[in-house]
Design a protein around this motif. Structure first.
Motif, PDB file in Angstrom:
ATOM      1  N   PRO A  13       2.949 -81.594  37.572  1.00 17.58           N
ATOM      2  CA  PRO A  13       1.890 -80.666  37.165  1.00 17.58           C
ATOM      3  C   PRO A  13       1.235 -80.001  38.381  1.00 17.58           C
ATOM      4  CG  PRO A  13       1.107 -82.912  37.016  1.00 17.58           C
ATOM      5  CD  PRO A  13       2.556 -82.992  37.407  1.00 17.58           C
ATOM      6  N   GLN A  14       0.505 -78.940  38.117  1.00 19.02           N
ATOM      7  CA  GLN A  14      -0.170 -78.233  39.224  1.00 19.02           C
ATOM      8  C   GLN A  14      -1.079 -79.171  39.998  1.00 19.02           C
ATOM      9  OE1 GLN A  14      -2.293 -74.753  37.904  1.00 19.02           O
ATOM     10  NE2 GLN A  14      -0.477 -73.946  36.887  1.00 19.02           N
ATOM     11  N   LYS A  15      -1.768 -80.003  39.247  1.00 23.26           N
ATOM     12  CA  LYS A  15      -2.773 -80.848  39.870  1.00 23.26           C
ATOM     13  C   LYS A  15      -3.010 -82.031  38.956  1.00 23.26           C
ATOM     14  CE  LYS A  15      -6.890 -80.208  42.487  1.00 23.26           C
ATOM     15  NZ  LYS A  15      -8.207 -80.446  42.477  1.00 23.26           N
ATOM     16  N   HIS A  16      -3.287 -83.200  39.530  1.00 20.48           N
ATOM     17  CA  HIS A  16      -3.709 -84.327  38.708  1.00 20.48           C
ATOM     18  C   HIS A  16      -5.173 -84.610  39.012  1.00 20.48           C
ATOM     19  CE1 HIS A  16      -3.881 -88.194  36.739  1.00 20.48           C
ATOM     20  NE2 HIS A  16      -4.384 -88.702  37.845  1.00 20.48           N
ATOM     21  N   GLU A  17      -6.005 -84.569  37.979  1.00 22.62           N
ATOM     22  CA  GLU A  17      -7.420 -84.903  38.161  1.00 22.62           C
ATOM     23  C   GLU A  17      -7.565 -86.409  38.018  1.00 22.62           C
ATOM     24  OE1 GLU A  17      -9.771 -82.959  39.005  1.00 22.62           O
ATOM     25  OE2 GLU A  17      -8.967 -80.953  38.619  1.00 22.62           O
ATOM     26  N   SER A  76      -4.488 -93.061  30.308  1.00 22.55           N
ATOM     27  CA  SER A  76      -5.619 -92.616  31.123  1.00 22.55           C
ATOM     28  C   SER A  76      -5.222 -91.515  32.106  1.00 22.55           C
ATOM     29  CB  SER A  76      -6.245 -93.797  31.878  1.00 22.55           C
ATOM     30  OG  SER A  76      -5.454 -94.163  32.984  1.00 22.55           O
ATOM     31  N   MET A  77      -3.939 -91.211  32.203  1.00 19.05           N
ATOM     32  CA  MET A  77      -3.492 -90.066  32.999  1.00 19.05           C
ATOM     33  C   MET A  77      -3.775 -88.748  32.283  1.00 19.05           C
ATOM     34  SD  MET A  77      -2.037 -91.050  35.862  1.00 19.05           S
ATOM     35  CE  MET A  77      -3.359 -92.246  35.998  1.00 19.05           C
ATOM     36  N   GLY A  78      -4.136 -88.832  31.005  1.00 20.56           N
ATOM     37  CA  GLY A  78      -4.357 -87.625  30.217  1.00 20.56           C
ATOM     38  C   GLY A  78      -3.177 -87.392  29.282  1.00 20.56           C
ATOM     39  N   ASP A  79      -3.453 -86.718  28.163  1.00 20.73           N
ATOM     40  CA  ASP A  79      -2.435 -86.494  27.134  1.00 20.73           C
ATOM     41  C   ASP A  79      -1.189 -85.818  27.680  1.00 20.73           C
ATOM     42  OD1 ASP A  79      -4.112 -87.543  25.360  1.00 20.73           O
ATOM     43  OD2 ASP A  79      -4.137 -85.824  23.993  1.00 20.73           O
ATOM     44  N   ARG A  80      -1.400 -84.764  28.444  1.00 23.13           N
ATOM     45  CA  ARG A  80      -0.270 -83.943  28.860  1.00 23.13           C
ATOM     46  C   ARG A  80       0.642 -84.741  29.785  1.00 23.13           C
ATOM     47  NH1 ARG A  80       0.654 -79.862  32.943  1.00 23.13           N
ATOM     48  NH2 ARG A  80       2.264 -78.451  32.169  1.00 23.13           N
ATOM     49  N   GLU A  81       0.042 -85.375  30.795  1.00 23.62           N
ATOM     50  CA  GLU A  81       0.867 -86.121  31.748  1.00 23.62           C
ATOM     51  C   GLU A  81       1.530 -87.323  31.083  1.00 23.62           C
ATOM     52  OE1 GLU A  81      -0.781 -86.910  35.612  1.00 23.62           O
ATOM     53  OE2 GLU A  81      -1.747 -84.959  35.660  1.00 23.62           O
ATOM     54  N   MET A  87      -2.230 -85.961  47.731  1.00 25.72           N
ATOM     55  CA  MET A  87      -2.174 -86.080  46.265  1.00 25.72           C
ATOM     56  C   MET A  87      -0.915 -85.403  45.731  1.00 25.72           C
ATOM     57  SD  MET A  87      -5.974 -85.397  44.797  1.00 25.72           S
ATOM     58  CE  MET A  87      -7.309 -86.590  44.970  1.00 25.72           C
ATOM     59  N   GLN A  88      -0.609 -84.218  46.259  1.00 20.77           N
ATOM     60  CA  GLN A  88       0.553 -83.487  45.781  1.00 20.77           C
ATOM     61  C   GLN A  88       1.839 -84.249  46.097  1.00 20.77           C
ATOM     62  OE1 GLN A  88      -0.338 -81.186  43.936  1.00 20.77           O
ATOM     63  NE2 GLN A  88       1.562 -80.155  43.381  1.00 20.77           N
ATOM     64  N   LEU A  89       1.884 -84.888  47.293  1.00 20.32           N
ATOM     65  CA  LEU A  89       3.065 -85.686  47.648  1.00 20.32           C
ATOM     66  C   LEU A  89       3.214 -86.869  46.697  1.00 20.32           C
ATOM     67  CD1 LEU A  89       2.914 -85.773  51.570  1.00 20.32           C
ATOM     68  CD2 LEU A  89       4.149 -84.191  50.075  1.00 20.32           C
ATOM     69  N   ALA A  90       2.085 -87.516  46.362  1.00 22.78           N
ATOM     70  CA  ALA A  90       2.140 -88.657  45.441  1.00 22.78           C
ATOM     71  C   ALA A  90       2.590 -88.213  44.053  1.00 22.78           C
ATOM     72  CB  ALA A  90       0.770 -89.333  45.361  1.00 22.78           C
ATOM     73  N   LEU A  91       2.115 -87.030  43.632  1.00 20.36           N
ATOM     74  CA  LEU A  91       2.529 -86.481  42.335  1.00 20.36           C
ATOM     75  C   LEU A  91       4.034 -86.229  42.297  1.00 20.36           C
ATOM     76  CD1 LEU A  91       0.165 -83.673  40.995  1.00 20.36           C
ATOM     77  CD2 LEU A  91       0.977 -85.682  39.803  1.00 20.36           C
ATOM     78  N   ILE A  92       4.543 -85.639  43.397  1.00 16.41           N
ATOM     79  CA  ILE A  92       5.980 -85.374  43.469  1.00 16.41           C
ATOM     80  C   ILE A  92       6.736 -86.699  43.485  1.00 16.41           C
ATOM     81  CG2 ILE A  92       7.821 -84.367  44.882  1.00 16.41           C
ATOM     82  CD1 ILE A  92       5.822 -82.204  45.725  1.00 16.41           C
ATOM     83  N   ALA A  93       6.205 -87.677  44.224  1.00 19.71           N
ATOM     84  CA  ALA A  93       6.855 -88.991  44.280  1.00 19.71           C
ATOM     85  C   ALA A  93       6.921 -89.621  42.887  1.00 19.71           C
ATOM     86  CB  ALA A  93       6.101 -89.913  45.239  1.00 19.71           C
ATOM     87  N   ARG A  94       5.839 -89.478  42.100  1.00 23.80           N
ATOM     88  CA  ARG A  94       5.833 -90.040  40.750  1.00 23.80           C
ATOM     89  C   ARG A  94       6.948 -89.421  39.902  1.00 23.80           C
ATOM     90  NH1 ARG A  94       0.799 -89.099  36.807  1.00 23.80           N
ATOM     91  NH2 ARG A  94       1.910 -87.146  36.514  1.00 23.80           N
ATOM     92  N   SER A  95       7.141 -88.105  40.053  1.00 25.68           N
ATOM     93  CA  SER A  95       8.207 -87.441  39.295  1.00 25.68           C
ATOM     94  C   SER A  95       9.583 -87.860  39.786  1.00 25.68           C
ATOM     95  CB  SER A  95       8.073 -85.925  39.406  1.00 25.68           C
ATOM     96  OG  SER A  95       6.800 -85.536  38.990  1.00 25.68           O
ATOM     97  N   LEU A  96       9.734 -88.019  41.111  1.00 20.83           N
ATOM     98  CA  LEU A  96      11.032 -88.448  41.645  1.00 20.83           C
ATOM     99  C   LEU A  96      11.375 -89.851  41.155  1.00 20.83           C
ATOM    100  CD1 LEU A  96      11.097 -87.195  45.346  1.00 20.83           C
ATOM    101  CD2 LEU A  96      12.133 -86.173  43.321  1.00 20.83           C
TER     102      LEU A  96
END
Lengths: 265, 338
Positions: free
Chosen positions: A89-93, B224-229, A151-160
């Protein structure tokens, strides 16, 4: 990289709207082949994110057909889709302060089983993803204490860590500063070469498209308006017609084409 | 085993607190006698020398009440942590979502119209909680198939205030001599009339539903990551949300039916639990159960021992909970609350 000619995703007349009278996607048709690096270029509100929501299995009540290999997407369960397609995703809050390690482990959801006890294979995928992205430097820090780039690197890592065949990135560099943009885009390029995944990436910036993609699909107002090799498709007229901006094409010292924005139309 | 020793410590603290609570009350019983009575009851040995009614007060009044307080406290703590995880919102609790007011309306109907029918209050409370949360859920549901967090909170607030006013209407229908005082007192939450009989469904319903929530707590991390994720990580988010909401409604509803509406536990306790154990729901849920039970026991001790009469425990939890929550609100980084 050698391209296999088999279609990986086949989309026929895809239509979707959040309400009946206004469609966000107004009939998309295209074929994404195995191993392709495709950029989706489009203005804000062109329908890129909605398109990705369909591909990642979030939206099932679409019209038309979306086939992953030979299976209709809306008939697959979400775990099945997540094992084939990963979306960044673009960003994870962040809400709760999960450690980066635990955060990346969540990428294994579709394989890990109901109770979340990771197997050696799950842990191996997490380690591998962390090393590839450089997230291994901050595995034991809470996600919400990371910098924007981390954060963006961790997000990409989660997808990988999903170990999928298809990787979708939704504007991977939008929220980042100049340096981190380079780091993230460079990483994406490296991943597409080492992992041999089919890559779909939405981008705002035409110059990024020239740099990172071997095909571009241009979306405007819920339709595909151009599709082909970036250098052939992106030109002054296209950018003026669909992005409302007058640009000048310049060749830099290395002979690469660069678009310079002149004025908004 | 750091986790095991942690749980041993909490169990020890809770047992100490229970023993202290058994000592508390207008009717004085010597501490060593309390232990002797309990031992004789557990091991079926003859009762020691005691004064008249001491065993009755202890075993028929104090013990069931304390057990009920522990069960309800644990269920409120866990239900709060679960709802905050599902809705990605640290400011929600079963109360915000309309569960409690729906349950109280159901129970209110039972008090006014079906007071003769056994278990009517339990069934109608659970049903009311379920109707309320489903209404909130359906109002907030997005046509795209997922439920945005903020809409759900808002529709929960709307449903909540609707059911609260319905309870207000019930008060007019209630008999002013018998039902109205019962309704009013019970609306503020109280353990004053708990005996072994009133424990009947609660003592099964709450442990089973809490256990199920703890067993599947990994799913809450993902939610808790949110619905979409959560969806694109592979989760059938609507099904899991329904699963957890059902357990929240059943456990909270069964407590409300017996003890009325008790606020603040579900909102405050999960924050304290998270600050001790970190965000992993596998730790947060058991800890919220412990802390919720202990917190409500302290509050109930104050409710029954602070004055010669009995203060509704809901008032005590609000008095303790409010400053605590303000402290957390001020202390945490602003980003969490935005």
């Amino acid at each position: 990289m050698e391209l296999n000619n088999a279609p990986h995703i086949t989309i026929r007349d895809l239509k979707f709207g959040y309400s009946k009278d206004s469609l966000v996607l107004k009939g998309l048709s295209c074929e994404i082949k195995v191993g392709e690096k495709v950029a989706i270029l489009g203005h804000n509100g062109a329908g890129k994110t909605t398109f990705f929501n369909v591909l990642a299995g979030l939206i099932r009540n679409y019209e038309g057909s979306v086939k992953l290999n030979d299976a209709e997407l809306k008939k697959l369960d979400r775990c099945g889709i997540a094992r084939k397609i990963a979306l960044v995703p673009q960003k994870h809050e962040p809400l709760f302060p999960f450690l980066t390690r635990d955060f990346i482990l969540m990428g294994r959801y579709s394989s890990i089983g109901l109770f979340g006890n990771p197997s050696d294979k799950d842990l191996h995928s997490v380690e591998k993803a962390a090393q590839e992205t450089g997230a291994d430097r901050f595995m034991d820090r809470p996600y919400n204490t990371l910098s924007g780039g981390e954060m963006q690197l961790a997000l990409i890592a989660r997808s990988l860590a999903q170990d999928s065949e298809i990787l979708i990135l939704d504007e991977p560099s939008t929220h980042l500063d100049f340096r981190n943009r380079f780091i993230v885009m460079d990483l994406v390029k490296k991943i597409s070469e080492t992992r041999k995944v089919t890559l779909l990436m939405s981008l705002h910036e035409p110059n990024d498209v020239l740099h990172f993609a071997d095909r571009v699909i241009v979306m405007s107002d819920g339709r595909i308006v151009a599709d082909g090799k970036p250098y052939e498709v992106i030109n002054e007229k296209l950018l003026a017609d669909h992005f409302g901006i007058r640009v000048k094409a310049i060749s830099n010292d290395e002979g690469e084409l660069v678009f310079k924005a002149i004025a908004a139309i | 085993m750091r986790r095991a020793s942690k749980y041993a410590l909490f169990t020890g603290i809770l047992l100490g607190l229970i023993y202290f609570s058994l000592n508390l009350g207008n009717f004085h019983i010597a501490p060593q006698k309390i232990l002797a009575i309990l031992v004789s009851k557990i091991f079926q040995t003859p009762l020691p020398e005691i004064a008249k009614y001491e065993d009755v007060v202890l075993l028929s009044l104090r013990l069931p009440r304390i057990i009920m307080v522990l069960l309800v406290g644990a269920s409120l703590g866990v239900a709060g942590a679960v709802s905050q995880g599902i809705f990605r919102n640290p400011l929600v609790s079963p109360f915000i979502l309309g569960v409690s007011s729906g349950a109280s309306f159901g129970a209110g109907i039972a008090i006014v119209y079906f007071s003769q029918i056994p278990y009517a209050i339990d069934v109608l409370a659970a049903l009311g909680g379920f109707v309320a949360v489903m209404a909130a859920f359906l109002i907030a549901r997005h046509p795209g198939g997922f439920t945005p967090r903020l809409s759900l909170v808002l529709s929960g607030v709307i449903i909540s205030s609707f059911f609260t006013s319905m309870v207000g209407i019930l008060k007019y229908a209630a008999d002013t001599d018998t039902q109205l005082p019962a309704l009013t007192f019970w609306m503020m939450g109280s353990f004053g009339s708990i005996d072994w009989n009133s424990l009947n469904p609660v003592i099964y319903v709450i442990p089973v539903s809490l256990l199920l929530m703890v067993v599947f707590s990994w799913q809450l991390n993902i939610l808790s990551m949110g619905d979409r994720e959560a969806s694109f990580l592979g989760m059938e988010t609507e099904k899991w949300k329904a699963f957890f909401l059902f357990l929240v409604v059943v456990s909270v509803g069964s407590g409300v039916a017996r003890c009325g509406v008790i606020g603040w536990v579900g909102l405050v306790i999960p924050h304290i639990a998270r600050s001790i154990s970190g965000p992993n729901h596998n730790d947060v849920l058991p800890l919220s159960a412990f802390l919720g039970a202990a917190f409500l026991l302290v509050a109930d001790n104050i409710a029954r021992a602070a004055t010669s009469g009995e203060i509704p425990v809901g008032i005590i939890t609000a008095i303790i909970g409010t400053p605590f929550f303000i402290y957390f609100l001020r202390k945490r980084e602003a980003a969490i609350w935005s």
